[in-house]
Design a protein around this motif. Structure first.
Motif, mmCIF file in Angstrom:
data_model
loop_
_atom_site.group_PDB
_atom_site.id
_atom_site.type_symbol
_atom_site.label_atom_id
_atom_site.label_comp_id
_atom_site.label_asym_id
_atom_site.label_seq_id
_atom_site.Cartn_x
_atom_site.Cartn_y
_atom_site.Cartn_z
ATOM 1 N N PRO A 333 37.697 50.199 31.983
ATOM 2 C CA PRO A 333 36.709 49.855 33.006
ATOM 3 C C PRO A 333 37.430 49.750 34.357
ATOM 4 N N HIS A 334 36.683 49.684 35.435
ATOM 5 C CA HIS A 334 37.313 49.692 36.757
ATOM 6 C C HIS A 334 38.004 48.353 37.021
ATOM 7 N N ILE A 335 39.236 48.240 36.530
ATOM 8 C CA ILE A 335 39.966 46.969 36.585
ATOM 9 C C ILE A 335 41.224 47.024 37.431
ATOM 10 N N SER A 336 41.662 48.228 37.826
ATOM 11 C CA SER A 336 42.998 48.347 38.422
ATOM 12 C C SER A 336 43.167 47.475 39.653
ATOM 13 N N GLY A 337 42.115 47.312 40.446
ATOM 14 C CA GLY A 337 42.252 46.559 41.684
ATOM 15 C C GLY A 337 41.684 45.163 41.637
ATOM 16 N N THR A 338 41.394 44.648 40.452
ATOM 17 C CA THR A 338 40.804 43.318 40.389
ATOM 18 C C THR A 338 41.556 42.394 39.431
ATOM 19 N N THR A 339 42.882 42.521 39.436
ATOM 20 C CA THR A 339 43.708 41.531 38.748
ATOM 21 C C THR A 339 43.480 40.166 39.396
ATOM 22 N N LEU A 340 43.886 39.124 38.723
ATOM 23 C CA LEU A 340 43.751 37.789 39.319
ATOM 24 C C LEU A 340 44.558 37.675 40.605
ATOM 25 N N SER A 341 45.673 38.401 40.669
ATOM 26 C CA SER A 341 46.462 38.417 41.901
ATOM 27 C C SER A 341 45.676 39.075 43.028
ATOM 28 N N ALA A 342 45.068 40.228 42.739
ATOM 29 C CA ALA A 342 44.300 40.940 43.753
ATOM 30 C C ALA A 342 43.075 40.150 44.188
ATOM 31 N N GLN A 343 42.436 39.483 43.240
ATOM 32 C CA GLN A 343 41.246 38.695 43.578
ATOM 33 C C GLN A 343 41.551 37.636 44.630
ATOM 34 N N THR A 344 42.706 37.036 44.517
ATOM 35 C CA THR A 344 43.099 36.026 45.502
ATOM 36 C C THR A 344 43.089 36.617 46.902
ATOM 37 N N ARG A 345 43.603 37.850 47.042
ATOM 38 C CA ARG A 345 43.692 38.464 48.368
ATOM 39 C C ARG A 345 42.341 38.983 48.841
#
Length: 386
Positions: A333-345
């Motif tokens: 699924p489209h997950i590459s840019g929504t890690t917990l690290s990325a979500q913070t930013r």
């Protein structure tokens, strides 16, 4: 009072994590191109590393927006004429959406959104918005540029290794109690010495090239605006003036360019035929950059050795989408840019954009895609209206 309509992906099926796998995440203050990470005015109403990209997470925006007297509505119901998004859109002044669970702002929907002034992408990639229609309607389109570029680049490297080393089938063998090594390695190769080419070498594409350099692969790229000669020399890059020459030269193709009308369906049957037999294709950019059934045909014929990506069309993809069951695929699924690290930013960046908007201050130039009836900021460098 403004109505802010925020569309996010649904909460975890199993419920919110009772605890997270890690207690903290690294602090990222800036990016390789010199841009600083989001710097919203404090306080931020979430702890870095928390799950804020889903409906209950609300991107940590509720306290800020309600503190100003605005109304925040968060939903995952985005598709179809009876969806909550469709029903509430005519009253919304601000729409927030994500590339991972996009609320498609089509020309028809924009025509119904008479009060809409700002469309924000919580992440990067605003092709779910009809940019030409938004420009004509005087709507500002903004995204959190840079927020998850490295997240996606790391995902690309993972997919390259997973396909070439035949990792996914081998892992399934181990899970199922097997030890059939010959079957596992019958499609496994070394990446070393292969030719890797990226179509598009912007923030993400260049980050991928930098991360693959230590693997001793031969690096190729094509790009509308050629990279500086110092970067080409540093990474040993071979520049191609067109996509066709790159496809003919490489063993691994990486799609890393924006989607707009002239790039839609770029990889079709004809383009797949230009690739050498056994090529691997990676696509974390946008699903519509490739023709859906052409991918399936190329895999089933054995002309390409594998296809991995986390972008589909539409999103979410229907259960019967052929990419779910085609051979030798590494789809997620489209997950590459929504890690917990990325979500913070990207949550912090969304807050920064809203603070600028409601504070009547300029939105960062890097975040702008459309403003004043035309492409602006990053949008002027990355997109076309035709």
């Amino acid at each position: 009072m403004a109505k802010i309509l925020c569309v996010l992906y649904p909460d975890p099926v199993s419920g919110y994590p009772p605890q997270y796998a890690r207690d903290e995440i690294p602090v990222i203050s800036g990016y390789a191109d010199g841009q600083t990470a989001p710097t919203p005015e404090p306080p931020i109403d979430f702890r870095p590393g928390e799950l804020v990209g889903c409906v209950s997470g609300e991107l940590g925006l509720r306290a800020y927006l309600e503190g100003l007297g605005h109304e925040l509505i968060v939903t995952s119901d985005k598709d179809g004429p009876d969806s909550e998004f469709e029903r509430l859109l005519p009253e919304a002044e601000v729409v927030i959406s994500q590339p991972f669970w996009p609320a498609y702002l089509t020309e028809e929907r924009i025509a119904k959104a008479g009060k809409l002034k700002l469309a924000v992408t919580a992440g990067i990639g605003s092709d779910h918005v009809d940019l030409a229609a938004a420009a004509k309607a005087g709507i500002t389109v903004a995204e959190v540029t840079g927020s998850n570029c490295i997240s996606v680049a790391e995902h690309v490297v993972m997919m390259v290794l997973s396909l070439v080393r035949n990792y996914l089938p081998s892992h399934e063998t181990a899970k199922e109690g097997g030890w059939n090594i010959a079957d596992c390695v019958s499609r496994a190769y070394d990446v070393e010495g292969m030719h890797f080419g990226t179509i598009g070498a912007g923030r993400i594409g260049l980050a991928v090239l930098r991360r693959l350099k230590p693997f001793d692969v031969k690096l190729h790229y094509t790009k509308r605006h050629r990279l500086d000669s110092a970067i080409e020399e540093e990474l040993g890059l071979t520049f191609h003036k067109d996509v066709e020459s790159l496809l003919e030269a490489v063993d691994i193709v990486n799609m890393q360019l924006p989607l707009y009308p002239s790039t839609e369906g770029m990889l079709d049957d004809k383009m797949f035929e230009k690739m050498k037999r056994g090529t691997y294709v990676i696509n974390t950019a946008r699903g519509k950059l490739v023709e859906r059934d052409a991918v399936v045909r190329a895999l089933e014929s054995g002309h390409i050795a594998g296809y991995a990506g986390d972008v589909w069309y539409p999103q979410p993809a229907p259960p019967d989408h052929p990419w779910r069951t085609m051979p030798f695929n590494g789809m997620t699924p489209h997950i590459s840019g929504t890690t917990l690290s990325a979500q913070t930013r990207y949550a912090a960046g969304t807050l920064e954009i809203l603070q600028s908007y409601f504070g009547n201050a300029p939105i960062r130039e890097e975040y702008l895609i459309v403003a004043g009836g035309e492409l602006a900021g990053t949008g002027a460098q990355s997109y076309r209206l035709t």
